[in-house]
Design a protein around this motif. Structure first.
Motif, PDB file in Angstrom:
ATOM      1  N   HIS A 580     -17.773  -1.171  19.132  1.00 16.06           N
ATOM      2  CA  HIS A 580     -19.165  -1.546  19.370  1.00 16.06           C
ATOM      3  C   HIS A 580     -19.451  -1.603  20.863  1.00 16.06           C
ATOM      4  N   GLN A 593     -25.348  -7.024  20.314  1.00 16.44           N
ATOM      5  CA  GLN A 593     -24.831  -5.658  20.188  1.00 16.44           C
ATOM      6  C   GLN A 593     -25.871  -4.678  20.706  1.00 16.44           C
ATOM      7  N   TRP A 594     -25.388  -3.501  21.037  1.00 18.35           N
ATOM      8  CA  TRP A 594     -26.320  -2.443  21.417  1.00 18.35           C
ATOM      9  C   TRP A 594     -25.938  -1.170  20.680  1.00 18.35           C
ATOM     10  N   PHE A 595     -26.959  -0.464  20.229  1.00 17.16           N
ATOM     11  CA  PHE A 595     -26.739   0.792  19.519  1.00 17.16           C
ATOM     12  C   PHE A 595     -27.569   1.884  20.180  1.00 17.16           C
ATOM     13  N   PRO A 596     -26.986   3.038  20.355  1.00 18.10           N
ATOM     14  CA  PRO A 596     -27.774   4.148  20.888  1.00 18.10           C
ATOM     15  C   PRO A 596     -28.809   4.590  19.874  1.00 18.10           C
ATOM     16  N   ALA A 597     -29.728   5.378  20.335  1.00 20.07           N
ATOM     17  CA  ALA A 597     -30.783   5.863  19.433  1.00 20.07           C
ATOM     18  C   ALA A 597     -30.160   6.671  18.298  1.00 20.07           C
ATOM     19  N   ASN A 598     -30.792   6.566  17.134  1.00 22.49           N
ATOM     20  CA  ASN A 598     -30.354   7.300  15.962  1.00 22.49           C
ATOM     21  C   ASN A 598     -28.897   7.045  15.605  1.00 22.49           C
ATOM     22  N   PRO A 599     -28.564   5.793  15.394  1.00 18.31           N
ATOM     23  CA  PRO A 599     -27.181   5.494  15.031  1.00 18.31           C
ATOM     24  C   PRO A 599     -26.908   5.867  13.584  1.00 18.31           C
ATOM     25  N   GLN A 603     -20.958   2.096  12.643  1.00 15.95           N
ATOM     26  CA  GLN A 603     -20.052   1.723  13.736  1.00 15.95           C
ATOM     27  C   GLN A 603     -19.255   0.490  13.352  1.00 15.95           C
TER      28      GLN A 603
ATOM     29  N   ARG B 179     -37.335   1.020  17.663  1.00 13.15           N
ATOM     30  CA  ARG B 179     -37.525   2.042  18.702  1.00 13.15           C
ATOM     31  C   ARG B 179     -38.844   2.780  18.486  1.00 13.15           C
ATOM     32  N   GLY B 205     -32.639  -0.879  21.552  1.00  9.50           N
ATOM     33  CA  GLY B 205     -31.368  -0.691  20.863  1.00  9.50           C
ATOM     34  C   GLY B 205     -30.516  -1.943  20.771  1.00  9.50           C
TER      35      GLY B 205
END
Lengths: 603, 471
Positions: A580, A593-599, A603, B179, B205
């Protein structure tokens, strides 16, 4: 305890073959002895290589994809650009993906915006700022390197651009907008040949202290020999709402610095400034460690204080706390062997003496000549960076290599090194197997996850060639011994991978000044293993980075993190799950937490 | 040094050679006579190949491993992450830090192999890796746990996979909506009728996980162990083989992750192959689920029927849900949720089998949408199970894998009639005792149970006693 001079001195002899062909006469007198020394070490290295073939951990698959990624950029030019060639990797458009600002030497530097899909192919768009006013354009010429840093504490990364000529600071804003700030911040850009940079937040200071390393003073009588420029320390006035750099202090003598790094070598909480210098041009010089007591005029550690003279062709500095004891180790690149300096802790604790032992040979990290091809001449090392590229919880060392220009006494085919850490605390050269052994002349670099998949990619600025962008596509399944000669082509296929070890990416935040917590220590515990990272600005070769800290976790599926914030206070334990991106905010006890675009992938 | 391992590197090697030569002899003391080759079970298995794999797993589960097989970990701890000991242990077998069993079936045998264990089969789970040689049952060093049964384990893992998929999909959708709309989104999390709190997604995000309930913040349902901290049968099997027997699986303790081909330094390499683990997984995953049995007397039938109503009325069924629905019985090994250190999909050879091929599958009821009703009497969610007044189940001092000491996963009640004693320490001899011990989130139900008339309590017990493991 004393340094192991046997190897070091042998390579000093070898390295009497210098950067410039004008020293040929001197070189020839030492060649006989030197070559013999090299051969002995080469024989020994064969044994090391035999062990390397038994390397059991994962070998990453790195595929060069600069063209595919849309990066067309070359670093080049005359003598001033034999050195330099750096880049900054940092997020300038607030998507948390690293964008790239790459030096061009006599060509304009360029900013490439990261459009990569998470976990997917790498994609960059060149920022076209031709329409912008000149003071907002990053497309400068005479740029050797750059470092990202939030100078004015507004949350946006600013840029310090190192040039053969006036250095320039750019104030960053949203969406990759920059504005020249030399006047605003009263930053004296000077007119030197600037090759190195580091910054630190001194205790109690609102704004960072900047150190700039200069190379040869081209205007001095007798240049270039023995005419190294002084280095510079820029301290800001803390009383203003804007950083005002009116306190310019020379760091004299200068010995033609090629890398600077503020580092807390003795775990005191106060950084000292390490300087690696190019012996080719200095006279009577050596490596340096400046002591910077808060607000006081800097002074050099002396031999009487334990700083032992070391004379090398210093090109780059990397630091890592390999054994997580709080005292960092340093890799110093040079011509010939790389140094791996380990502190004599007893002397450090008992007498505050910065005395180091070179453990590069013992640990298999000398990287003193090409590991593949027919060229047995010594290597020329530049950028160095410790990271865990195969996510096995062992730090690896990446070193760019490349002939200065036409140095016949040094290897022409001089591939970059990928020294993977082993489970017995040594390093194993796996550059050939991994796919980074290209016939280019590397300079600056950044080992950074470009597409937010937890796998570190590598960007290398090459002199006279396009930038190399190595996409990490996973861990190789095929045995490394079956690889063909990569000098012919990159033999690795994209489908020959398997998932690797677990990983974490960590970003620190605090309110007020020094928002990105430069100087913080991060301690990552998995089972009995503790890994340590420290946020610094500087080092490498003319190349800086800002963004997530990457940590390989091996088979651990969770970790406990504690942060020692820049003011020395320790956080409570953060509990995080592997694989993560996590953001740790000071005074907040839960993890964001951080998620990139279009996960799209779990994860 | 008194340890029997002292001379292993020299003498042990010679011994192993001689023993190996005798492996085919009827009097051989080697338990594993042939390792399973993972490649032999690649792809989708038909009934015949699955049966073969199950048989191999059965043999391994019941094997009383010996030194010749690789029993012992003189220089490795019981830790899940490969960890070296600093010194040889005083004794190689120990009821505390292990080795503490000779076979999987040594503990998992009530009422039959694969079942639970009584108090004498308790294990000591240590989170304190630095106390690797703990030789005390003092709870400040370890948590004492009773042995769970494994019947229906394959269905539990499949449920957990589907629920994890649901929760992570909801999280991802929230992130995408945030988003797209440039505004924060509060997303409730739920799967199969079980709520797991909520997350808040931000347009950049970021994800706030503070409101997640009953599951780890990575939203992976970990269905195994009393705490619910193990992801898969495969992961648990590898852990247990090392902890209890010193049999180290190559996929975690082998050269790739440790640099050693004999990490525990017992003189034996490749003690457990990936194929061996696959066989053990297959045997456990295909164990039939315990199903409610019909009592053989009218009186019991009537009492059980009343008890089942009490179970619902008291609110027990809010956590001990009578069933969760499962979309598919196809079991992939390795599964999709394991991480490095346990074999992962695509990492080597993948195996797939459909549990529908097994005889017991036909006995699973389906709902109106054709989904299988898995009668686990659980929710695969963690809850606080102790409070200030009712604290018996909060008797541990150490948290485990980030889960607080008074938080446990809802125990599945299927098979409960066959698996006394009760409680995670196995120190409650009757169902009534363990019901009385429910505090925390279960306090109101427990109090309601306490308020029942004795006969009504008896009816509830009567019903619970129908939840049998039938050999």
């Amino acid at each position: 305890m004393r340094c192991k001079h046997d190897i070091t001195m042998a390579h000093h002899a070898v390295n009497a073959m210098t950067l410039a062909t004008c020293l040929w006469v001197l070189v020839l007198t030492s060649m006989g002895v030197a070559q013999a020394q090299v051969q002995t070490q080469a024989d020994n290295h064969v044994q090391t290589s035999a062990l390397a073939t038994e390397f059991t951990a994962d070998v990453p698959q790195l595929i060069e994809q600069a063209e595919l990624a849309g990066i067309h950029h070359r670093y080049g030019g005359a003598w001033e650009y034999f050195v330099g060639g750096g880049l900054s990797s940092f997020d300038c458009n607030q998507d948390r993906l690293p964008d790239l600002y790459i030096a061009g030497g006599e060509y304009p530097a360029q900013l490439f915006i990261n459009r990569s899909a998470p976990g997917g192919v790498l994609k960059f768009d060149k920022l076209d700022d031709a329409e912008l006013p000149p003071n907002q354009s990053l497309a400068l010429t005479q740029v050797l390197g750059s470092y990202p840093i939030d100078i004015d504490n507004d949350g946006y990364q600013d840029l310090v651009v190192l040039r053969a000529g006036e250095n320039t600071v750019f104030k960053g804003a949203a969406n990759c907008r920059f504005k020249r700030a030399n006047t605003l911040w009263r930053f004296a850009g000077g007119n030197a040949w600037t090759t190195a940079f580091s910054a630190t937040f001194e205790a109690g200071k609102r704004y960072p202290t900047l150190a700039l390393g200069n190379y040869v003073d081209r205007s001095a009588p007798g240049s270039p020999w023995g005419t190294c420029h002084d280095n510079e320390l820029h301290r800001a006035d803390d009383t203003a709402d804007t950083p005002i750099y009116t306190h310019l202090q020379p760091l004299a003598p200068g010995y033609c610095a090629l890398s600077l790094l503020f580092t807390d070598w003795n775990r005191s909480g106060t950084d000292a400034l390490r300087v690696t210098n190019d012996r080719h041009y200095y006279r009577g010089g050596q490596e340096q460690l400046w002591r910077l007591d808060s607000g006081a005029y800097p002074r050099l550690y002396s031999a009487a204080e334990g700083w032992e003279p070391l004379v090398i062709w210093g090109m780059g500095i990397a630091q890592a706390d390999l054994d997580a004891d709080g005292y960092p180790e340093y890799a110093l690149t040079s011509m010939g062997d790389t140094k791996l300096q380990v502190l004599d802790i007893e002397q450090a604790i008992d007498e505050n003496r910065p005395t180091y032992e070179d453990m590069a040979w013992t640990r298999g990290a000398t990287a003193h000549r090409p590991y593949t091809g027919e060229d047995l001449k010594p290597s020329t090392g530049w950028h160095a960076q410790f990271e865990d590229i195969n996510n096995d919880a062992q730090l690896d060392l990446f070193i760019t290599k490349g002939n200065v220009e036409n140095m016949n006494d040094f290897a022409r085919f001089d591939p970059d090194n990928l020294l993977l850490g082993t489970y017995n605390n040594t390093f194993s050269e796996q550059g050939l197997a991994a796919g980074v052994a290209l016939d280019t002349r590397g300079r600056g670099a950044s080992v950074v996850d470009l597409n937010a998949d937890g796998l570190l990619d590598i960007v290398v600025v090459n002199r006279g060639d396009n930038v190399s962008v190595f996409r990490h596509t996973g861990m190789q399944i095929a045995n490394s011994q079956t690889r063909s000669d990569p000098a012919q082509s990159n033999p690795v296929q994209a489908d020959q991978t398997r998932p690797g070890g677990n990983w974490l990416k960590i970003q620190l935040q605090q309110a007020g000044d020094n928002r990105h917590a430069i100087g913080a220590r991060v301690s990552i515990k998995t089972g009995n293993l503790v890994q340590s990272r420290r946020l610094t600005i500087g080092g490498g070769h003319a190349s800086g980075a800002a963004g997530f800290i990457h940590v390989g976790l091996g088979v651990a599926e969770r970790a406990t993190i504690r942060v020692q914030w820049p003011d020395g206070q320790w956080s409570a334990a953060y509990k995080v799950f592997a694989n993560h991106h996590v953001m740790l905010e000071r005074d907040k006890h839960t993890v964001t937490q951080w998620f990139p675009a279009n996960p799209t992938q779990p994860q | 040094m008194n340890s029997m391992y002292t001379n292993i590197p020299v003498a042990g090697a010679a011994l192993l050679v001689s023993f190996n030569l005798m492996a085919s002899e009827p009097w051989s003391e080697q338990a594993i006579t042939q390792h399973i080759d993972q490649a032999d079970y690649a792809g989708e298995l038909n009934q015949s190949r699955l049966s073969s794999l199950i048989d191999a797993g059965n043999a391994l589960f019941d094997a009383r491993f010996t030194r010749i097989d690789g029993v012992g970990r003189p220089m490795a701890t019981q830790a899940i992450v490969p960890t070296k000991r600093k010194r040889l242990p005083r004794t190689d077998f120990s009821r505390t830090a292990g080795l503490d069993a000779n076979a999987c079936s040594s503990c998992h045998h009530v009422p039959v192999i694969g079942g639970a264990g009584d108090f004498s089969a308790n294990v000591f789970v240590s989170e304190g890796f630095q106390h690797t040689d703990f030789d005390t049952t003092d709870p400040q060093f370890s948590n004492e746990r009773n042995t769970n049964h494994l019947f229906g384990a394959g269905l539990l893992e499949l449920l957990a996979r589907e629920m994890t998929g649901d929760l992570q999909a909801q999280r991802n959708t929230a992130l995408q909506r945030a988003r797209a709309g440039d505004a924060q989104v509060r997303q409730p999390l739920h799967s199969k009728g079980v709520s797991f709190g909520a997350v808040i997604a931000y347009p950049d995000g970021r994800l706030d996980t503070a409101m997640i309930e009953g599951v780890d913040h990575d939203l992976v349902i970990r269905p195994f162990s009393h705490k619910g901290v193990m992801t898969s049968i495969r992961q648990f099997t590898i852990n247990a083989l090392n902890h209890h027997h010193g049999m180290q699986a190559t996929e975690r303790f082998g050269p790739r992750w440790t640099g050693h081909d004999d990490f525990d330094e017992d003189g034996k390499r490749a003690e457990i192959t990936a194929g061996d683990v696959t066989a053990l997984v297959a045997w456990q995953a295909t164990l039939p689920p315990p199903l409610q049995q019909s009592p053989d007397t009218t009186q019991w039938v009537r009492a059980a029927a009343a008890g089942e109503k009490h179970f619902d009325t008291l609110g027990c069924a809010e956590c001990h849900k009578p069933y969760l629905t499962l979309d598919s019985l196809v079991f992939d090994d390795p599964g999709p949720l394991d991480v490095a250190g346990t074999l992962r999909t695509g990492e080597a050879v993948d195996t797939r089998y459909d549990l529908a091929m097994l005889d017991w599958a036909a006995s699973l009821e389906k709902d109106e949408q054709g989904r299988f009703k898995v009668p686990l009497f659980g929710d695969l969610k963690r809850h606080v199970i102790a409070d200030q007044q009712v604290a018996a189940l909060g008797n541990e001092l150490l948290s485990q894998r980030f889960v607080e000491r008074n938080v446990f996963m809802t125990s599945e009640l299927w098979g409960v009639a066959s698996t006394a004693p009760y409680g995670h320490r196995g120190d409650m001899t009757t169902l009534a005792e363990v019901i009385n011990a429910h505090g925390g989130a279960a306090r109101s139900s427990r109090d309601a149970w306490k308020a029942l008339h004795d006969s009504q309590q008896g009816e509830l017990i009567a019903w619970l006693k129908t939840l049998l493991i039938v050999p």
